[in-house]
Every structure is written in C-alpha cells, then in structure tokens.
Motif scaffolding. Structure first.
Motif, short mmCIF file in Angstrom:
data_model
loop_
_atom_site.label_atom_id
_atom_site.label_comp_id
_atom_site.label_asym_id
_atom_site.label_seq_id
_atom_site.Cartn_x
_atom_site.Cartn_y
_atom_site.Cartn_z
N VAL A 1 5.58 6.30 -6.51
CA VAL A 1 6.64 6.27 -5.50
C VAL A 1 6.97 7.91 -5.55
O VAL A 1 7.38 8.20 -6.91
N TYR B 1 3.87 2.47 3.90
CA TYR B 1 3.70 3.48 3.04
C TYR B 1 2.88 4.71 3.56
O TYR B 1 1.81 4.87 3.92
N THR C 1 4.47 7.64 -1.14
CA THR C 1 3.92 7.53 -2.61
C THR C 1 2.81 8.68 -2.59
O THR C 1 2.33 9.29 -1.69
N ILE D 1 7.45 -1.95 -3.75
CA ILE D 1 6.06 -1.86 -3.71
C ILE D 1 5.60 -2.79 -4.99
O ILE D 1 4.41 -3.08 -4.98
#
Length: 335
Positions: free
Chosen positions: A63, A121, A103, A26
């Motif tokens: 995360v 994500y 996340t 990320i």
C-alpha cells in the motif's frame, strides 16, 4: 450556453483511503481473500508452500499513500465520466462510495489496476509520467487519459454492486447470469487462478464444442503446479461444461474441462462485440481506438464514448488471454 459539467449529476463518488485504512481493507477476509486457492497464494507471494499469512503481509506492505495531485487528477477523471453519463442520459447503479487504494501492484502480478468489493486498487505505475510516443519527453497522466482505466474498473464495481446491471451488460457478450453461484468441484477449484474483479461465478455462455452447443462456465486455471514466477505464466482459460441444473459435468469422478481452442466459435466473439457496439469490423475498431489513445496523452479533451470504453475493455480482455506475452510488451495501444 452553460456547459454540460454544470448539469452533470454526481454518480461516481470517490474517496481516497489513507494508508492505515487501505492496509486493513487489502487484508480483509472478503470474497476474494476467502476464495484464494493454494496456487493463488503461492504464485502471488512467489514462493512454493507460501501461507495466507505471508500473502496478507505482502498485501499490507504494498500500500502506498496518495499525493494531492493524484487525488485531484482522479477526482477530475470521475467528473469527466459523470459528464459523459449526463450527456447520454445514463444512470448507473454506483455504490454510495467507491474507495480508491494505491499500491505497487506487486500483490497482484504487477497489473495496472483491479477491484474488490467497492474498492478500486490503482497501481502507482499507472500514475507516473510516461514517454510520449517516440519522444524522450515524458507526459504526466491527465484526467482524460485516465478515463479508460477508471471506467474499466468502475465496470467491475458496477457488476458487483447490481446483479440486474450485470445481467444486462453480460448479454452484450452473450453470457447469461444465473441467480445462484456455480460451485466448482475440488479438482478444479484447487487449481483455479482468482481474479479479484470476479467475486462470484454465476454466468455461462453457450459454445459450439465438438459440433454440439454446450453451456459452459469460464474460469482461469493453472496449467501446472507452481514452481516460481508470475501466475500469468501458468494461466489457462478453461471452459467447464454445465448440466441442466448448471452444475459442472463430471466423468469418472473428474470434472470435464475444455480449453478455449475446443470452442469452435470463440474467435467469433470479438466480432460479435464489435457488432454489438456498432463498430462492425474489429480491425477498423482497433485502429480507431489506437488513434484516440494517441490523442489523449497530451490533451484534457475527453475523446472516448461509453461504447469506445466497453469495446476497449473487451479487446483488452481477449488480447490478454490469447496473446499474453504480446499484451504485456505493449504499453500504449493495448493497455
């Protein structure tokens, strides 16, 4: 007879990143992180004059670890999509590995999901139980109910992984892909709002502006300097006219920028999308999709076809751009 799932070729190969790997990915200096404008950084951190180091620290801190139940559900979701592809005879240009990262979504304005490179994500809120209609009871997301979300994000991964696929699919919404990137001048690029799903600006469409056809690139811009709040509050969909060499047109050393309202035929695009997918009337199509959304909360039966998923994606896109407040308030029929 044997079920279709037995014959389904595995095209969608998901791997679930552990927090250490996800934290590194990320923060990676990929096309998205490299292309962030000053506005991007400030609006995502939520502080004027924020730095990229502060943004990376925010990304790292958001995360979250996967649970085994979440891994099992999303793995089954991919299998269901593979079954659809097998039944339809479709072969998609999937990367050999699609990395799944969980996340809070605080790093990206609180959305439901987004993509970067070969990574998807997923926001933790998309995986939590939700109220079933007007009932006080909550229903856990099922493999079937997560199909539209995964298919939507998979679309972005595919267009990034295969230029040929992107060319063909963009034709459905009347956009043309170039074999080169469109470079925007500094007066536009400095205030652009990055979309992680788009790593390369290489497409345009022809719009009717002031009574004349004009090739334009579409880009998201901030309509004023950052002064706090979500970047969604600043979002302006802009059309940048291109010359014959597909370079942004400038007048008096300033880039020409049109709003969506300047495009006299933009509203017709929603009807074009519906026609392209064989749906005809968009209001009827929306009603049909809402009915299907209602049935997938409590069943494992997959009710969506590939055309449904693509149509829902485009309706979501138009709703979010044109009616952002209403879109944000809707949690079931629009998302």
């Amino acid at each position: 007879f044997l079920s279709a799932s037995i014959f389904a070729q595995k095209q969608i190969n998901l791997t679930f990143a552990e927090t250490e790997e996800a934290s590194q990915l990320i923060m990676d200096d990929d096309a998205f992180n490299r292309g962030l404008s000053d506005f991007d950084i400030c609006s995502r951190v939520g502080q004027p004059d924020a730095t990229k180091a502060e943004l990376k620290a925010l990304q790292h801190s958001q995360v979250r670890p996967w649970t085994q139940a979440e891994i099992d559900t999303l793995t089954r979701t991919a299998e269901l999509l593979d079954e659809i592809l097998a039944a339809k005879g479709y072969t998609l240009p999937c990367p050999s590995e699609i990395i799944m990262i969980k996340t809070t979504m605080a790093e990206e304005g609180g959305g439901g999901a987004y993509t970067r490179e070969n990574q998807i994500y997923i926001g933790q809120q998309a995986l939590r139980p939700r109220k079933a209609g007007n009932s006080k009871q909550t229903v856990k997301p099922t493999a079937a109910s997560l199909c539209p979300l995964l298919a939507h994000e998979l679309f972005h991964v595919l267009t990034r992984n295969s230029h040929k696929f992107k060319e063909e699919i963009y034709k459905c919404i009347q956009f043309t892909c170039l074999d080169k990137e469109i470079k925007f001048p500094a007066d536009v690029w400095s205030k652009h709002i990055s979309n992680p799903d788009i790593s390369l600006y290489d497409s345009y469409a022809t719009f009717n502006i002031k009574g004349q056809p004009q090739n334009c690139a579409m880009i998201l811009l901030a309509n004023r300097p950052y002064a706090g709040g979500s970047f969604f509050n600043y979002l302006q969909v802009a059309l940048v006219p291109l010359d014959e060499a597909f370079k942004p047109i400038q007048q008096d050393e300033k880039t020409v920028v049109y709003s969506i309202e300047d495009a006299e035929d933009f509203a017709a695009d929603a009807y074009y999308v519906c026609e392209e997918y064989g749906k005809g009337d968009p209001e009827k199509a929306i009603t049909e999709l809402e009915e299907k959304l209602g049935t997938t909360d409590c069943t494992e039966e997959l009710c969506f076809t590939p055309k449904d998923i693509l149509l829902k994606r485009d309706i979501d896109y138009i709703n979010k751009l044109k009616l952002n407040q209403e879109y944000t308030e809707k949690t079931k029929t629009w998302k």
